[in-house]
Design an enzyme around this catalytic site. Structure first.
Site, PDB file in Angstrom:
ATOM      1  N   CYS A 322      -1.714   5.011   2.953  1.00 46.64           N
ATOM      2  CA  CYS A 322      -2.565   4.429   3.768  1.00 46.64           C
ATOM      3  C   CYS A 322      -2.489   2.820   3.792  1.00 46.64           C
ATOM      4  O   CYS A 322      -3.215   2.042   2.819  1.00 46.64           O
ATOM      5  CB  CYS A 322      -3.980   4.769   2.805  1.00 46.64           C
ATOM      6  SG  CYS A 322      -4.256   6.405   2.516  1.00 46.64           S
ATOM      7  N   GLY A 327      -0.835  -5.503   2.760  1.00 47.45           N
ATOM      8  CA  GLY A 327      -0.413  -6.330   1.546  1.00 47.45           C
ATOM      9  C   GLY A 327       0.011  -5.885   0.329  1.00 47.45           C
ATOM     10  O   GLY A 327       1.037  -6.210   0.084  1.00 47.45           O
ATOM     11  N   LYS A 328      -0.331  -4.527  -0.002  1.00 48.87           N
ATOM     12  CA  LYS A 328       0.255  -3.762  -1.004  1.00 48.87           C
ATOM     13  C   LYS A 328       1.672  -3.424  -0.536  1.00 48.87           C
ATOM     14  O   LYS A 328       2.585  -3.359  -1.309  1.00 48.87           O
ATOM     15  CB  LYS A 328      -0.432  -2.625  -1.445  1.00 48.87           C
ATOM     16  CG  LYS A 328      -1.956  -3.412  -2.221  1.00 48.87           C
ATOM     17  CD  LYS A 328      -2.526  -2.032  -2.818  1.00 48.87           C
ATOM     18  CE  LYS A 328      -3.881  -2.382  -3.420  1.00 48.87           C
ATOM     19  NZ  LYS A 328      -4.903  -2.907  -2.247  1.00 48.87           N
ATOM     20  N   CYS A 444     -10.525   0.422  -3.842  1.00 49.38           N
ATOM     21  CA  CYS A 444     -11.349  -1.002  -4.106  1.00 49.38           C
ATOM     22  C   CYS A 444     -13.016  -0.581  -4.287  1.00 49.38           C
ATOM     23  O   CYS A 444     -13.607  -1.165  -3.265  1.00 49.38           O
ATOM     24  CB  CYS A 444     -11.063  -1.960  -2.722  1.00 49.38           C
ATOM     25  SG  CYS A 444     -11.652  -3.643  -3.251  1.00 49.38           S
TER      26      CYS A 444
END
Length: 514
Positions: A322, A327-328, A444
């Site tokens: 996903c 960013g990850k 998150c």
């Protein structure tokens, strides 16, 4: 507790990797609130930019963003920077626009209660565009050192531009009525009108009551003693209403964090992280060229939990299931490259897949980006990956410092839909994972249903296939024991008030050999 108004940094949202349920049509909660506000939304053809009058640009831009959040479910942290840049605001006006926007969005639940009391009218009966102006005016009058005449007069001018002529008199009357009562007395009035303890806390902290209850359960599940939960809950709510520090990730192998400069300091938590002065991060050369990225330290640790769960073996193949907005993915790909591994990124939404491609563009050999339904990848790619990150769509309740409007987008009814999607993504990842491979499940959000509930469910569904690894031990190694952890179990729940990060949840699994 009194409302806090400090605005957050402009940080790219996690999007599909951090919250994917449908939002309400208005993007705000009811004044009594435990769900989504549904009131008249009579849109006007004009916006502040259509007929600019004697309104300071910072106020005009703030209203444009606030209105877009309500009408179009826009994300303030994506829209505001582009509007500030297009308007060419100097640093002072950019700072004012940021405070006006984020402060209003963060405390709009509290301001709606004040407006109801001041106007004698439920906010559900107030035209949406007019309510935006009133909330923006409330923020200036109750939470900022803005001259009363400037706040009221420019609010009236904004109302003239976005609503009917009669609305200007209504806005003028309500705001002038608010000025006749000190801010501290408005808080007392709001508290007196609340229905119970949770409603009073919801009003004072400007969080929906259902979110407060979810936080309370999450703190208890993380091992906080019952007697300490109320105190930590207050600290958590205050942290949500406080600006997040600007944090960066220096992509390993592309830039050394000691070379990023621009007043940055090494993060005490993340070995690739930096804490930077507030301001426009694109002025930092490494950020401009993509070798360093704006990224919360909690997000960095979530990615590093997977990349450093065990030594990298050359030839490994990793999947970010996903990936948007990337960013990850960028951090994982940089880590994988140093060990001779490769990464595939998957993001089903084309626009967000484009964000992933931009996020990894600085890498010498950027990851391949798929645009597939993540719940079907396991069937299409059985036992194909050595490591998989499931950074699942969630309520996003862990990032309210950075996306203040997110607290008003969700209702309890959204959680069940998200939990079902998270389960299907985990099952798809298990199918796509090689025997002996490592799976990281990340959200998150601290909501128990999205965190420890998902861990327990995965272990029940896959009793002979999955074993849980000790993510706490992994992150203690990554941080050099600098991390503050809660319950002594295998999963990690980070907290804004405890770790100065977003409330990221991380669980690690290993797929057992057949």
């Amino acid at each position: 507790m009194s409302p806090s108004t400090r605005g957050p940094q402009d940080d790219p949202r996690r999007g599909t990797g951090g919250g994917g349920a449908a939002a309400s049509s208005t993007g705000r909660r009811p004044a009594s609130g435990d769900g989504k506000r549904r009131g008249p939304d009579r849109r006007k053809p004009a916006t502040p930019s259509d007929r600019p009058g004697s309104v300071q640009p910072a106020r005009r831009i703030a209203l444009e963003v606030i209105r877009a959040v309500r009408e179009d479910d826009a994300y303030a942290n994506l829209l505001l920077p582009s509007k500030i840049a297009a308007a060419g605001l100097d640093s002072a006006d950019a700072g004012l626009a940021t405070e006006l926007t984020y402060g209003t969005l963060r405390l709009r639940g509290y301001y709606d209660r004040v407006i109801e009391l001041a106007s004698g009218r439920p906010v559900a009966e107030i035209d949406g565009a007019v309510l935006d102006v009133l909330e923006l005016g409330c923020h200036q009058l109750l939470s900022m050192r803005v001259a009363t005449h400037a706040a009221v007069n420019e609010s009236v001018e904004l109302a003239r531009q976005v609503a009917s002529r009669s609305a200007t008199g209504f806005v003028n009357g309500v705001l002038r009525g608010i000025t006749r009562t000190p801010a501290s007395e408005w808080l007392e009035k709001v508290m007196d009108a609340a229905t119970d303890d949770d409603d009073r806390l919801a009003a004072a902290a400007s969080h929906p009551a259902w979110v407060i209850r979810a936080f309370r359960r999450a703190l208890a599940a993380d091992g906080v003693p019952a007697a300490d939960v109320p105190f930590q809950l207050d600290e958590l709510l205050e942290a949500d209403n406080t600006a997040a520090a600007l944090s960066l990730a220096a992509l390993p192998g592309l830039v050394d964090r000691d070379d990023v400069g621009a007043g940055t300091e090494p993060s005490p938590l993340s070995p690739v992280g930096l804490r930077a002065p507030s301001g426009d991060p694109t002025g930092i050369p490494a950020v401009h060229d993509g070798t360093a990225r704006v990224q919360d330290e909690g997000s960095q640790l979530a990615a590093l939990a997977l990349s450093r769960a065990r030594p990298i073996v050359e030839g490994e193949r990793w999947l970010d299931l996903c990936a948007g907005p990337g960013g990850k993915t960028a951090l994982l790909a940089a880590e994988a490259r140093l060990g001779g591994a490769t990464v595939v990124a998957n993001e089903p939404v084309p626009a967000r897949a484009g964000l992933v491609r931009r996020a990894v563009a600085a890498l010498p050999e950027p990851p391949v980006v798929w645009e597939r339904d993540g719940t079907t990848v396991g069937d299409a790619e059985p036992e194909s990956f050595d490591r998989i990150l499931v950074d699942a769509p969630c309520t996003g309740l862990g990032a309210l410092r950075r996306r203040p409007e997110a607290r008003w987008r969700k209702a309890p009814s959204d959680v069940a839909e998200l939990v079902d999607l998270q389960q299907r993504l985990i099952d798809s990842a298990v199918a796509a994972l090689k025997p002996g491979g490592v799976l990281a499940y990340v959200t998150c959000s601290p909501h128990v249903g999205e965190t420890r509930g998902q861990v327990q469910g995965a272990l029940r569904r896959w009793p002979d296939t999955l074993e849980q690894l000790d993510a706490q031990a992994v992150l203690r190694e990554v941080t050099g024991d600098a991390i503050a952890l809660g319950a002594p179990d295998a999963a990690v729940q980070l907290w804004p008030h405890r770790n100065s990060t977003d409330a990221m949840f991380v669980a690690l699994f290993r797929k057992l050999p057949a």
